[in-house]
Design an enzyme around this catalytic site. Structure first.
Site, short mmCIF file in Angstrom:
data_model
loop_
_atom_site.label_atom_id
_atom_site.label_comp_id
_atom_site.label_asym_id
_atom_site.label_seq_id
_atom_site.Cartn_x
_atom_site.Cartn_y
_atom_site.Cartn_z
N ARG A 164 80.01 81.91 32.59
CA ARG A 164 81.11 81.04 32.96
C ARG A 164 82.24 81.28 31.96
NH1 ARG A 164 76.34 78.05 33.10
NH2 ARG A 164 75.80 77.16 35.13
N LYS A 190 74.91 71.90 27.77
CA LYS A 190 73.75 72.08 26.89
C LYS A 190 74.01 71.63 25.46
CE LYS A 190 71.47 73.99 30.26
NZ LYS A 190 70.42 73.24 30.95
N HIS A 256 85.06 82.52 38.09
CA HIS A 256 83.85 82.04 38.76
C HIS A 256 83.46 82.96 39.90
CE1 HIS A 256 80.99 78.84 38.34
NE2 HIS A 256 80.90 78.70 39.65
N ARG A 259 81.28 85.48 38.53
CA ARG A 259 79.91 84.95 38.42
C ARG A 259 79.19 85.06 39.76
NH1 ARG A 259 76.53 81.64 35.48
NH2 ARG A 259 75.69 79.79 36.53
N HIS A 283 71.03 78.52 36.16
CA HIS A 283 71.08 77.34 37.01
C HIS A 283 69.78 76.55 36.81
CE1 HIS A 283 74.24 79.31 39.65
NE2 HIS A 283 74.73 78.10 39.42
N TYR A 292 72.82 80.98 47.25
CA TYR A 292 73.36 82.32 47.03
C TYR A 292 72.67 83.34 47.93
CZ TYR A 292 76.08 81.33 42.77
OH TYR A 292 77.02 80.87 41.87
#
Length: 311
Positions: A164, A190, A256, A259, A283, A292
């Site tokens: 990211r 996190k 993004h 990504r 994820h 996805y």
């Protein structure tokens, strides 16, 4: 339509609720978003900036008054055509402010479940661009310049690690260990926790080439090339990615989308290894990776074609 917020003498700690909420968010992007969202809320419902007076008056409302204020705001946002995801984030910011105020004893209103957000479909198009387009972008930076070396290293990390943009902004020199071939990445939500990600020889070489040209003591792994030396920002990364995408003939591209591109390319190459893709993307929910994979295989189109052939 403004609600009636009776402006009384503010409590000495009333302004602290907003300050505590913002400081509790580790992500600068989240802090700025909440600050904007709450400012907009008070301008809509009280026709005022979030001053100690308006904040204090809001906290003194009963539950029905809070619901009315939030519904007024929600209706105004819907009339303005605000996207569901954005509206939901703004409602979350209001509930978060009330939650902090409740912990501080400034309100008795329980914000849980108040004025639910709109239903959304996340990751509607997660395919990104094909690997040939991605490969073309990787070749574009002029690696005879410091900026070009930096850009080449960043694009390589976007591609190989599906990072990211804020994760790239957070990187420091200490996170890069060329001997161990690892990069310590602080992921979304996190805190200070970091995960070690393995680097390819190409990525190690690209980062090493860039750092070898640096003559500074800044801790950031990647610096802005505009003005005084400072860490690259999310806005700077977005501008850089769009610049190279435009040169490669790719429209509406973003960090993004990089990504999405990387995760989808991995799923293609492994014939749908969602477990491996989860390790790559970090994820927390495997269900997200299934979205996805469904997009990669264009599952809705495949099922409709199958039923069409049956009748």
């Amino acid at each position: 339509m403004a609600i009636e917020l009776k402006l009384t003498e503010p409590s000495p700690v009333a302004p602290d609720a907003l300050e505590f909420l913002l400081k509790s968010k580790r992500s600068e992007v989240t802090r700025l978003a909440y600050q904007r969202d709450l400012g907009l809320f008070f301008r809509v419902v009280a026709r005022s900036e979030p001053t100690p007076q308006t904040i204090g008056a809001f906290f003194k409302l009963e539950t029905t008054g809070v619901v009315r204020a939030m519904l007024t705001f929600k209706m105004q946002q819907i009339e303005q055509g605000v996207a569901e995801v954005t509206l939901n984030r703004r409602l979350t910011a209001i509930r978060s402010l009330l939650s902090v105020a409740r912990q501080l004893g400034l309100t008795e209103v329980n914000p849980q479940g108040l004025v639910p957000g709109e239903k959304t479909m996340q990751y509607r198009d997660t395919r990104g661009v094909d690997k040939d387009a991605a490969a073309a972008m990787l070749m574009l930076p002029n690696t005879f310049t410091v900026k070009g070396k930096r850009d080449a290293a960043i694009l390589r990390l976007f591609w190989e690690l599906a990072l990211r943009r804020q994760e790239i902004c957070n990187l420091t020199k200490a996170d890069f260990d060329p001997d161990a071939k690892t990069l310590a990445v602080r992921g979304k939500g996190k805190g200070t926790q970091k995960v070690l990600m393995t680097l390819s020889d190409k990525a190690i070489e690209a980062i090493g080439d860039y750092l070898a040209c640096r003559n500074d003591s800044r801790p950031e792994l990647f610096l802005s090339c505009a003005g005084q030396p400072s860490g690259i920002t999310g806005v700077g990364l977005a501008f850089m990615v769009k610049h190279y995408a435009k040169k490669a003939g790719i429209q509406n591209f973003s960090p993004h989308k990089w990504r999405h591109t990387s995760i989808t390319a991995y799923l293609h190459a492994t014939n749908g290894d969602v477990r491996g893709a989860q390790k790559l993307s970090r994820h927390s929910k495997l269900e997200t990776l299934m979205i996805y994979d469904d997009a990669r295989e264009h599952l809705p189109g495949r099922t409709s074609r199958l039923l069409s052939e049956l009748a």
